[in-house]
Scaffold this motif. Structure first.
Motif, PDB file in Angstrom:
ATOM      1  N   LYS A  50      20.410 107.659  -0.240  1.00  0.00           N
ATOM      2  CA  LYS A  50      19.453 107.732  -1.279  1.00  0.00           C
ATOM      3  C   LYS A  50      19.416 106.196  -1.921  1.00  0.00           C
ATOM      4  O   LYS A  50      18.578 105.967  -2.562  1.00  0.00           O
ATOM      5  CB  LYS A  50      20.263 108.432  -2.479  1.00  0.00           C
ATOM      6  N   PHE A  51      20.225 105.220  -1.321  1.00  0.00           N
ATOM      7  CA  PHE A  51      20.088 103.873  -1.771  1.00  0.00           C
ATOM      8  C   PHE A  51      19.947 103.010  -0.759  1.00  0.00           C
ATOM      9  O   PHE A  51      19.473 101.757  -1.262  1.00  0.00           O
ATOM     10  CB  PHE A  51      21.873 103.629  -2.527  1.00  0.00           C
ATOM     11  N   LEU A  52      20.107 103.343   0.573  1.00  0.00           N
ATOM     12  CA  LEU A  52      19.650 102.346   1.384  1.00  0.00           C
ATOM     13  C   LEU A  52      18.282 102.122   1.873  1.00  0.00           C
ATOM     14  O   LEU A  52      17.523 103.064   1.655  1.00  0.00           O
ATOM     15  CB  LEU A  52      20.340 102.654   2.727  1.00  0.00           C
ATOM     16  N   GLY A  53      17.802 101.038   2.017  1.00  0.00           N
ATOM     17  CA  GLY A  53      16.476 100.797   2.474  1.00  0.00           C
ATOM     18  C   GLY A  53      16.084  99.351   2.301  1.00  0.00           C
ATOM     19  O   GLY A  53      16.786  98.471   1.956  1.00  0.00           O
ATOM     20  N   ASP A  54      14.678  98.975   2.433  1.00  0.00           N
ATOM     21  CA  ASP A  54      14.139  97.601   2.184  1.00  0.00           C
ATOM     22  C   ASP A  54      13.543  97.528   1.082  1.00  0.00           C
ATOM     23  O   ASP A  54      12.881  96.083   0.764  1.00  0.00           O
ATOM     24  CB  ASP A  54      13.475  97.253   3.430  1.00  0.00           C
ATOM     25  N   GLY A  55      13.547  98.536   0.256  1.00  0.00           N
ATOM     26  CA  GLY A  55      12.630  98.065  -1.211  1.00  0.00           C
ATOM     27  C   GLY A  55      13.226  97.267  -2.125  1.00  0.00           C
ATOM     28  O   GLY A  55      14.752  96.728  -2.000  1.00  0.00           O
ATOM     29  N   GLU A  56      12.610  96.838  -3.167  1.00  0.00           N
ATOM     30  CA  GLU A  56      13.370  95.937  -4.016  1.00  0.00           C
ATOM     31  C   GLU A  56      14.491  96.105  -4.477  1.00  0.00           C
ATOM     32  O   GLU A  56      15.251  95.245  -4.632  1.00  0.00           O
ATOM     33  CB  GLU A  56      12.054  95.779  -5.248  1.00  0.00           C
ATOM     34  N   ALA A  57      14.712  97.485  -5.062  1.00  0.00           N
ATOM     35  CA  ALA A  57      15.942  97.751  -5.903  1.00  0.00           C
ATOM     36  C   ALA A  57      17.029  98.516  -4.688  1.00  0.00           C
ATOM     37  O   ALA A  57      18.134  98.893  -5.069  1.00  0.00           O
ATOM     38  CB  ALA A  57      15.743  98.705  -6.950  1.00  0.00           C
ATOM     39  N   GLN A  58      16.759  98.838  -3.565  1.00  0.00           N
ATOM     40  CA  GLN A  58      17.377  99.266  -2.508  1.00  0.00           C
ATOM     41  C   GLN A  58      18.532  98.362  -2.132  1.00  0.00           C
ATOM     42  O   GLN A  58      18.618  97.203  -2.112  1.00  0.00           O
ATOM     43  CB  GLN A  58      16.631  99.516  -1.451  1.00  0.00           C
ATOM     44  N   THR A  59      19.729  99.211  -1.708  1.00  0.00           N
ATOM     45  CA  THR A  59      21.018  98.464  -1.216  1.00  0.00           C
ATOM     46  C   THR A  59      20.540  98.012   0.546  1.00  0.00           C
ATOM     47  O   THR A  59      20.097  98.971   1.351  1.00  0.00           O
ATOM     48  CB  THR A  59      22.032  99.213  -1.227  1.00  0.00           C
ATOM     49  N   ALA A  60      20.985  96.968   0.860  1.00  0.00           N
ATOM     50  CA  ALA A  60      20.821  96.636   2.117  1.00  0.00           C
ATOM     51  C   ALA A  60      21.819  97.123   2.847  1.00  0.00           C
ATOM     52  O   ALA A  60      22.820  97.635   2.547  1.00  0.00           O
ATOM     53  CB  ALA A  60      20.824  94.698   2.219  1.00  0.00           C
ATOM     54  N   SER A  61      21.798  96.824   4.311  1.00  0.00           N
ATOM     55  CA  SER A  61      22.616  97.646   5.316  1.00  0.00           C
ATOM     56  C   SER A  61      23.287  96.298   6.124  1.00  0.00           C
ATOM     57  O   SER A  61      23.468  96.685   7.422  1.00  0.00           O
ATOM     58  CB  SER A  61      21.884  98.655   6.124  1.00  0.00           C
ATOM     59  N   GLY A  62      23.906  95.444   5.494  1.00  0.00           N
ATOM     60  CA  GLY A  62      24.158  94.534   6.246  1.00  0.00           C
ATOM     61  C   GLY A  62      25.644  94.370   6.445  1.00  0.00           C
ATOM     62  O   GLY A  62      26.031  94.677   7.815  1.00  0.00           O
ATOM     63  N   CYS A  63      26.467  94.427   5.459  1.00  0.00           N
ATOM     64  CA  CYS A  63      28.209  94.813   5.657  1.00  0.00           C
ATOM     65  C   CYS A  63      28.731  95.550   4.636  1.00  0.00           C
ATOM     66  O   CYS A  63      28.255  95.607   3.470  1.00  0.00           O
ATOM     67  CB  CYS A  63      28.597  93.211   5.485  1.00  0.00           C
ATOM     68  N   ARG A 127      30.109  89.466  -0.409  1.00  0.00           N
ATOM     69  CA  ARG A 127      29.959  89.818   1.218  1.00  0.00           C
ATOM     70  C   ARG A 127      29.234  90.875   1.365  1.00  0.00           C
ATOM     71  O   ARG A 127      28.905  91.223   2.463  1.00  0.00           O
ATOM     72  CB  ARG A 127      31.698  89.583   1.742  1.00  0.00           C
ATOM     73  N   TYR A 128      29.646  92.035   0.517  1.00  0.00           N
ATOM     74  CA  TYR A 128      29.377  93.564   0.863  1.00  0.00           C
ATOM     75  C   TYR A 128      28.185  94.069   0.380  1.00  0.00           C
ATOM     76  O   TYR A 128      27.939  93.858  -0.956  1.00  0.00           O
ATOM     77  CB  TYR A 128      30.731  94.249   0.415  1.00  0.00           C
ATOM     78  N   ASP A 129      27.550  94.928   0.933  1.00  0.00           N
ATOM     79  CA  ASP A 129      26.411  95.671   0.243  1.00  0.00           C
ATOM     80  C   ASP A 129      26.827  97.152  -0.132  1.00  0.00           C
ATOM     81  O   ASP A 129      26.563  97.615  -1.166  1.00  0.00           O
ATOM     82  CB  ASP A 129      25.344  96.041   1.467  1.00  0.00           C
ATOM     83  N   VAL A 130      27.905  97.638   0.705  1.00  0.00           N
ATOM     84  CA  VAL A 130      28.515  98.720   0.205  1.00  0.00           C
ATOM     85  C   VAL A 130      30.078  98.686   0.376  1.00  0.00           C
ATOM     86  O   VAL A 130      30.710  98.142   1.216  1.00  0.00           O
ATOM     87  CB  VAL A 130      28.116  99.961   0.837  1.00  0.00           C
ATOM     88  N   ILE A 131      30.841  99.089  -0.739  1.00  0.00           N
ATOM     89  CA  ILE A 131      32.299  99.050  -0.678  1.00  0.00           C
ATOM     90  C   ILE A 131      32.767 100.773  -1.039  1.00  0.00           C
ATOM     91  O   ILE A 131      32.234 101.152  -2.081  1.00  0.00           O
ATOM     92  CB  ILE A 131      33.040  98.172  -1.936  1.00  0.00           C
ATOM     93  N   ASN A 159      22.108  94.058  -5.339  1.00  0.00           N
ATOM     94  CA  ASN A 159      21.902  95.521  -5.308  1.00  0.00           C
ATOM     95  C   ASN A 159      22.956  96.269  -4.485  1.00  0.00           C
ATOM     96  O   ASN A 159      22.744  97.383  -3.856  1.00  0.00           O
ATOM     97  CB  ASN A 159      20.503  95.911  -4.454  1.00  0.00           C
ATOM     98  N   GLY A 160      24.179  95.599  -4.236  1.00  0.00           N
ATOM     99  CA  GLY A 160      25.064  96.145  -3.749  1.00  0.00           C
ATOM    100  C   GLY A 160      25.888  97.409  -4.488  1.00  0.00           C
ATOM    101  O   GLY A 160      25.579  97.512  -5.752  1.00  0.00           O
TER     102      GLY A 160
END
Length: 222
Positions: A50-63, A127-131, A159-160
Motif C-alpha cells: 500500500k505504501f511502496l512506489g515511485d509517487g511523491e508521497a510513496q515509500t521507496a524500496s532502497g533499504c 538509512r532505511y525506507d522501511v524498518i 517518506n520512510g
C-alpha cells in the motif's frame, strides 16, 4: 511494567537465554506455529505494498531493516523480494549465522548482520525506507521501546515507514515467564508510539491466524 523494569537485567538476560535454546528453524522462530508463516507473509506483503512506489508521497524500496530478524524468515520472503538491500538485527548470533545460509543467494543483498538487543541498537541515521519490527516489542520495556522508536524515526529516509506487527493482549500487559516477554494491549502500543513522537498512518488486524493465539495487529508509523 514497573515490576519488569525493577528486574531489567534479568528480563533481558532471561530472554537471551530462552532464544539461545530455540532451534534455528522457521518453526522455532514462530514458537511451533511454522504453519502460519505463509499467511503472515502474505498479509504483511499486502500491507506493505500500500505504501511502496515511485509517487511523491510513496515509500521507496532502497533499504529495509528487519528487527528481531532471527534466521531471516521475514527478510527472505517479504523484505528481500521488495527492497534492494536489507539489514538484519537480532540478539542471537546463532540465528544470524543460520540466516547466511537460509537466505541463499539473496544473502548477497544483505548489507549488515547486526548482533544486538534492540534496547542497545542504534540504526544509522537516514538509512532505511522501511524498518520492520515484528514479534519483538514484547522483549523491550516501555522506556526502551519508546527510545528505540525515536532512534528508528531518525533512521528513516524521506517518506520512510516504521512497521510494528505484533501480538496484542485483550486487556493490559500480560507477562510471559517462558520467554521473558510481555504482550501489551493495542491502546498501550499506540500510546507508546505517540510518546516516541510517531503517528499511525495505517493499521490492520492480521486475519486467518489460529483462534488460540493472540490477535495480531500491524501498525504503520511515521
Amino acid at each position: 511494567m514497573g515490576d519488569i523494569v525493577e528486574n531489567e537485567a534479568s528480563f533481558y538476560s532471561n530472554a537471551e537465554h530462552y532464544w539461545r535454546e530455540v532451534p534455528p528453524t522457521v518453526d522455532g522462530m514462530l514458537g511451533g506455529y511454522g504453519s502460519i508463516s505463509s499467511i503472515d507473509i502474505n498479509g504483511s506483503k499486502a500491507f506493505l505494498k500500500k505504501f511502496l512506489g515511485d509517487g511523491e508521497a510513496q515509500t521507496a524500496s532502497g533499504c529495509a531493516l528487519d528487527c528481531g530478524a532471527g534466521i531471516g524468515r521475514i527478510s527472505k520472503r517479504l523484505l528481500l523480494p521488495l527492497f534492494r538491500t536489507v539489514d538484519l538485527v537480532d540478539v542471537t548470533q546463532e540465528f544470524l549465522n543460520k540466516a547466511r545460509t537460509y537466505l541463499g543467494e539473496e544473502a548477497k543483498r544483505v548489507g549488515n548482520f547486526f548482533c544486538s538487543g534492540l534496547q542497545e541498537f542504534v540504526p544509522e541515521d537516514g538509512r532505511y525506507d522501511v524498518i520492520w519490527i515484528q514479534w519483538v516489542i514484547g522483549h523491550l520495556t516501555d522506556e526502551h521501546l519508546v527510545e528505540f522508536l525515536r532512534r528508528c524515526q531518525k533512521a528513516l529516509r524521506p517518506n520512510g515507514l516504521i512497521v510494528i506487527k505484533d501480538n496484542m493482549s485483550y486487556e493490559g500487559v500480560v507477562p510471559d515467564e517462558v520467554d521473558s516477554s510481555v504482550c501489551r494491549e493495542l491502546d498501550i502500543v499506540r500510546s507508546l508510539a505517540a510518546r516516541a513522537g510517531l503517528r499511525i498512518v495505517h493499521e490492520e488486524q492480521q486475519l486467518d491466524f489460529p483462534k488460540e493465539i493472540y490477535q495480531v495487529h500491524t501498525l504503520a508509523l511515521r
